[in-house]
Motif scaffolding. Structure first.
Motif, PDB file in Angstrom:
ATOM      1  N   PHE A  75       0.828  -1.199   0.000  1.00 43.62           N
ATOM      2  CA  PHE A  75       0.000   0.000   0.000  1.00 43.62           C
ATOM      3  C   PHE A  75       0.867   1.255   0.000  1.00 43.62           C
ATOM      4  CE2 PHE A  75      -2.214   3.342   2.437  1.00 43.62           C
ATOM      5  CZ  PHE A  75      -3.255   3.596   1.547  1.00 43.62           C
ATOM      6  N   THR A  76       1.919   1.240   0.809  1.00 42.33           N
ATOM      7  CA  THR A  76       2.830   2.375   0.888  1.00 42.33           C
ATOM      8  C   THR A  76       3.494   2.642  -0.464  1.00 42.33           C
ATOM      9  OG1 THR A  76       3.229   1.905   3.219  1.00 42.33           O
ATOM     10  CG2 THR A  76       4.839   3.302   2.126  1.00 42.33           C
ATOM     11  N   GLU A  77       3.817   1.599  -1.207  1.00 43.76           N
ATOM     12  CA  GLU A  77       4.399   1.761  -2.538  1.00 43.76           C
ATOM     13  C   GLU A  77       3.442   2.507  -3.468  1.00 43.76           C
ATOM     14  OE1 GLU A  77       7.353   1.108  -4.238  1.00 43.76           O
ATOM     15  OE2 GLU A  77       8.078   0.973  -2.185  1.00 43.76           O
ATOM     16  N   ILE A  78       2.161   2.196  -3.390  1.00 43.51           N
ATOM     17  CA  ILE A  78       1.164   2.885  -4.218  1.00 43.51           C
ATOM     18  C   ILE A  78       1.107   4.360  -3.852  1.00 43.51           C
ATOM     19  CG2 ILE A  78      -1.306   3.077  -4.723  1.00 43.51           C
ATOM     20  CD1 ILE A  78      -1.419  -0.022  -4.316  1.00 43.51           C
ATOM     21  N   VAL A  79       1.066   4.644  -2.562  1.00 40.84           N
ATOM     22  CA  VAL A  79       1.034   6.039  -2.103  1.00 40.84           C
ATOM     23  C   VAL A  79       2.289   6.763  -2.563  1.00 40.84           C
ATOM     24  CG1 VAL A  79       1.039   7.532  -0.068  1.00 40.84           C
ATOM     25  CG2 VAL A  79      -0.453   5.523  -0.141  1.00 40.84           C
ATOM     26  N   LYS A  80       3.452   6.133  -2.428  1.00 44.39           N
ATOM     27  CA  LYS A  80       4.721   6.742  -2.845  1.00 44.39           C
ATOM     28  C   LYS A  80       4.692   7.073  -4.335  1.00 44.39           C
ATOM     29  CE  LYS A  80       8.347   4.341  -3.838  1.00 44.39           C
ATOM     30  NZ  LYS A  80       9.452   3.398  -3.792  1.00 44.39           N
ATOM     31  N   PRO A  88       0.082   9.034 -12.263  1.00 46.04           N
ATOM     32  CA  PRO A  88      -1.341   9.366 -12.287  1.00 46.04           C
ATOM     33  C   PRO A  88      -2.145   8.344 -11.496  1.00 46.04           C
ATOM     34  CG  PRO A  88      -0.687   8.362 -14.360  1.00 46.04           C
ATOM     35  CD  PRO A  88       0.568   8.555 -13.552  1.00 46.04           C
ATOM     36  N   VAL A  89      -3.259   8.780 -10.969  1.00 47.16           N
ATOM     37  CA  VAL A  89      -4.140   7.868 -10.232  1.00 47.16           C
ATOM     38  C   VAL A  89      -4.975   7.116 -11.281  1.00 47.16           C
ATOM     39  CG1 VAL A  89      -5.968   7.684  -8.522  1.00 47.16           C
ATOM     40  CG2 VAL A  89      -4.232   9.467  -8.297  1.00 47.16           C
ATOM     41  N   THR A  90      -4.566   5.870 -11.516  1.00 48.52           N
ATOM     42  CA  THR A  90      -5.256   5.034 -12.503  1.00 48.52           C
ATOM     43  C   THR A  90      -5.613   3.707 -11.866  1.00 48.52           C
ATOM     44  OG1 THR A  90      -3.193   4.004 -13.259  1.00 48.52           O
ATOM     45  CG2 THR A  90      -3.875   6.041 -14.382  1.00 48.52           C
ATOM     46  N   GLU A  91      -6.472   2.972 -12.516  1.00 45.80           N
ATOM     47  CA  GLU A  91      -6.843   1.634 -12.028  1.00 45.80           C
ATOM     48  C   GLU A  91      -5.583   0.744 -11.948  1.00 45.80           C
ATOM     49  OE1 GLU A  91      -9.669   0.196 -10.806  1.00 45.80           O
ATOM     50  OE2 GLU A  91     -10.461   2.216 -10.815  1.00 45.80           O
ATOM     51  N   ILE A  93      -2.429   1.586 -11.375  1.00 48.15           N
ATOM     52  CA  ILE A  93      -1.631   1.929 -10.180  1.00 48.15           C
ATOM     53  C   ILE A  93      -2.334   1.421  -8.926  1.00 48.15           C
ATOM     54  CG2 ILE A  93      -0.933   3.872  -8.697  1.00 48.15           C
ATOM     55  CD1 ILE A  93       1.016   3.560 -10.864  1.00 48.15           C
ATOM     56  N   ILE A  94      -3.621   1.630  -8.837  1.00 45.33           N
ATOM     57  CA  ILE A  94      -4.370   1.241  -7.641  1.00 45.33           C
ATOM     58  C   ILE A  94      -4.386  -0.263  -7.473  1.00 45.33           C
ATOM     59  CG2 ILE A  94      -6.684   1.219  -6.595  1.00 45.33           C
ATOM     60  CD1 ILE A  94      -7.064   4.028  -7.820  1.00 45.33           C
ATOM     61  N   GLN A  95      -4.422  -1.020  -8.556  1.00 44.58           N
ATOM     62  CA  GLN A  95      -4.483  -2.487  -8.451  1.00 44.58           C
ATOM     63  C   GLN A  95      -3.115  -3.133  -8.462  1.00 44.58           C
ATOM     64  OE1 GLN A  95      -7.378  -4.150 -11.102  1.00 44.58           O
ATOM     65  NE2 GLN A  95      -8.935  -2.696 -10.477  1.00 44.58           N
ATOM     66  N   THR A  96      -2.052  -2.340  -8.416  1.00 36.88           N
ATOM     67  CA  THR A  96      -0.698  -2.877  -8.407  1.00 36.88           C
ATOM     68  C   THR A  96      -0.464  -3.714  -7.171  1.00 36.88           C
ATOM     69  OG1 THR A  96       0.134  -1.012  -9.655  1.00 36.88           O
ATOM     70  CG2 THR A  96       1.746  -2.263  -8.433  1.00 36.88           C
TER      71      THR A  96
END
Length: 96
Positions: A75-80, A88-91, A93-96
């Motif tokens: 989760f921290t990696e996504i926030v970073k 960009p905030v994309t599906e 990135i969020i589902q990574t």
């Protein structure tokens, strides 16, 4: 407001430039504050055995703690990526 932020940054740099770390003192601190079961395997094994006798599910607790830490890291990696790397905030990135 801009002047205040510049002064804060300058003050922060001044504090950091004067900091030195005495590694011997740090090692001494770690050794005095870390429990024997955290430093020595026989003590750790004894502690695990004591907990087993008490019926405490240590293996489940350790599995949960390691799993939660791994998920928190992901989760921290996504926030970073979003906050610090400008992704960009994309599906994707969020589902990574």
């Amino acid at each position: 407001m801009i002047t205040k932020k510049r002064n804060q940054r300058k003050h922060s740099k001044d504090l950091n430039s004067n900091m030195t770390i005495d590694l011997n003192k740090y090692v001494e601190f770690v050794n005095t504050t870390t429990s024997k079961p955290s430093k020595e395997f026989p003590e750790f094994a004894d502690r695990l055995n004591d907990l087993k006798i008490q019926g405490f599910p240590t293996e489940r607790l350790l599995t949960a703690a390691v799993g939660m830490s791994a998920e928190a890291g992901e989760f921290t990696e996504i926030v970073k990526k979003i906050v610090f790397q400008g992704k960009p905030v994309t599906e994707e990135i969020i589902q990574t």
